[in-house]
Design an enzyme around this catalytic site. Structure first.
Site, PDB file in Angstrom:
ATOM      1  N   LYS A   2       9.481 -28.336  25.120  1.00 49.22           N
ATOM      2  CA  LYS A   2       9.376 -27.427  26.271  1.00 49.22           C
ATOM      3  C   LYS A   2      10.377 -27.838  27.343  1.00 49.22           C
ATOM      4  CE  LYS A   2       5.983 -26.090  29.844  1.00 49.22           C
ATOM      5  NZ  LYS A   2       4.558 -26.236  30.262  1.00 49.22           N
TER       6      LYS A   2
ATOM      7  N   LYS B  71       9.527 -23.914  23.723  1.00 48.54           N
ATOM      8  CA  LYS B  71       8.946 -23.174  24.849  1.00 48.54           C
ATOM      9  C   LYS B  71       9.887 -23.221  26.042  1.00 48.54           C
ATOM     10  CE  LYS B  71       4.950 -22.988  27.993  1.00 48.54           C
ATOM     11  NZ  LYS B  71       3.564 -23.475  28.236  1.00 48.54           N
TER      12      LYS B  71
ATOM     13  N   ASP C 150       0.330 -29.705  27.117  1.00 47.11           N
ATOM     14  CA  ASP C 150       1.741 -29.832  27.468  1.00 47.11           C
ATOM     15  C   ASP C 150       1.956 -31.154  28.212  1.00 47.11           C
ATOM     16  OD1 ASP C 150       1.414 -27.209  26.598  1.00 47.11           O
ATOM     17  OD2 ASP C 150       2.882 -26.395  28.009  1.00 47.11           O
TER      18      ASP C 150
END
Length: 248
Positions: free
Chosen positions: A173, A207, A99
Site C-alpha cells: 500500500k 493498494k 493495514d
C-alpha cells in the site's frame, strides 16, 4: 466494471485531529458506514476503537462490507511485538483486513533485517487468522529507488515464506495520507509511485491510498494494476462514475 468494489472507504481521523468530540467523531464513522452499505463498497477503513460500532451496524442489515483498520498508524515506529499485539486486538474486535505501517525509517536507515522480521511475523499472524494484510510503505518518504527496493523486499519475503498461493492476501500500500510534506508534492499515491509498486510487487496485491479523489484518477490507478483504492472521496468517485456512465 463496478468501481465500488475497488474502494476502501476511509475515515482515519481521531476526534482530536477532526476537532470533534468523541461522540461527534463516532457519528462521522457511522455515517460513512451507512454510505458504505448503500453503495456496496468493498470495505470501510476506520480506527480500531470503532470496529465494534461498525461491526454492529453492518450486522443489523447483513451487509457484506468488510472492516479494515490501521496498525501502528501513522508513524510505523513501534516494535514488531507491539504491532502484533495491536493487530491481535483488532482481529479479536472484528477486523477483516489490517493495514500495517511498515517501519520505513528503519528501512531508510538500512535495517533490512528488522523490516524482514516485521513483514514475516505480521504476515504470518494475519494469514494464520485468515485475514488480509497490507503493508504501508509511505511513498512520500521514499525515493524512487527505495520504493523499488522495499516493494521487491516485501514480495521476496512473502513468496519465500508463504508461497505464491497467499499473494492474493498480501498488499503493498502506498501511503498513510498523514505524512507531513515540506513541499507541494503529494503525500499520497501518484501515478509514478504506483507504476513502480506495480512493476516490483506483483503478484502481491496493490493498494493506492492518499490523493485519489475523483473517478478519472481512480480509473488511471486501476489501469496501472491497482487492486484497491483507499479514499475519503468514495461518494464523489461513485457519483462521477454514475454520471459518466449515464452520459455514455
Amino acid at each position: 466494471m463496478k468501481i465500488n468494489q475497488f474502494l476502501d472507504a476511509t475515515y482515519l481521523k481521531t476526534a482530536r485531529q477532526a476537532g470533534l468530540s468523541e461522540k461527534e467523531n463516532l457519528h462521522k464513522v457511522l455515517q460513512l458506514t451507512e454510505e458504505a452499505i448503500a453503495n456496496e463498497y468493498k470495505l470501510i477503513m476506520i480506527r480500531a476503537r470503532y470496529i465494534g460500532n461498525v461491526k454492529t451496524a453492518l450486522a443489523v442489515v447483513k451487509s457484506p462490507v468488510l472492516i479494515g483498520t490501521v496498525i501502528d498508524f501513522p508513524e510505523g515506529n513501534s516494535t514488531t511485538d507491539e504491532k502484533l499485539q495491536e493487530a491481535q486486538k483488532a482481529m479479536y474486535a472484528g477486523a477483516h483486513e489490517l493495514d500495517f505501517v511498515l517501519n520505513y525509517n528503519a528501512f531508510k536507515a538500512g535495517d533490512i533485517s528488522l523490516l524482514t522480521d516485521e513483514i514475516t511475523q505480521c504476515t504470518a499472524l494475519c494469514l494464520e487468522h485468515h485475514k488480509v494484510v497490507k503493508f504501508i510503505i509511505e511513498v512520500a518518504a521514499l525515493s524512487n529507488e527505495e520504493i523499488i527496493v522495499i516493494s521487491q523486499l516485501i514480495k521476496k519475503v512473502v513468496l519465500e515464506n508463504f508461497g505464491e498461493e497467499n499473494a492474493k492476501n498480501v498488499f503493498v500500500k502506498s501511503s498513510t495520507g498523514f505524512f507531513k510534506m515540506h513541499t507541494s508534492k503529494s503525500n499520497g499515491a501518484t501515478i509514478e509511485s504506483m507504476k513502480l509498486i506495480s512493476k516490483n510487487a506483483k503478484p502481491l496485491k496493490i493498494k493506492a491510498a492518499g490523493g485519489v479523489r475523483d473517478y478519472p484518477m481512480a480509473l488511471k490507478m486501476l489501469a496501472l494494476g491497482v487492486d484497491r483504492i483507499g479514499t475519503s472521496s468514495s461518494k464523489e468517485i461513485i457519483n462521477e462514475a454514475h454520471n459518466t456512465n449515464l452520459e455514455h
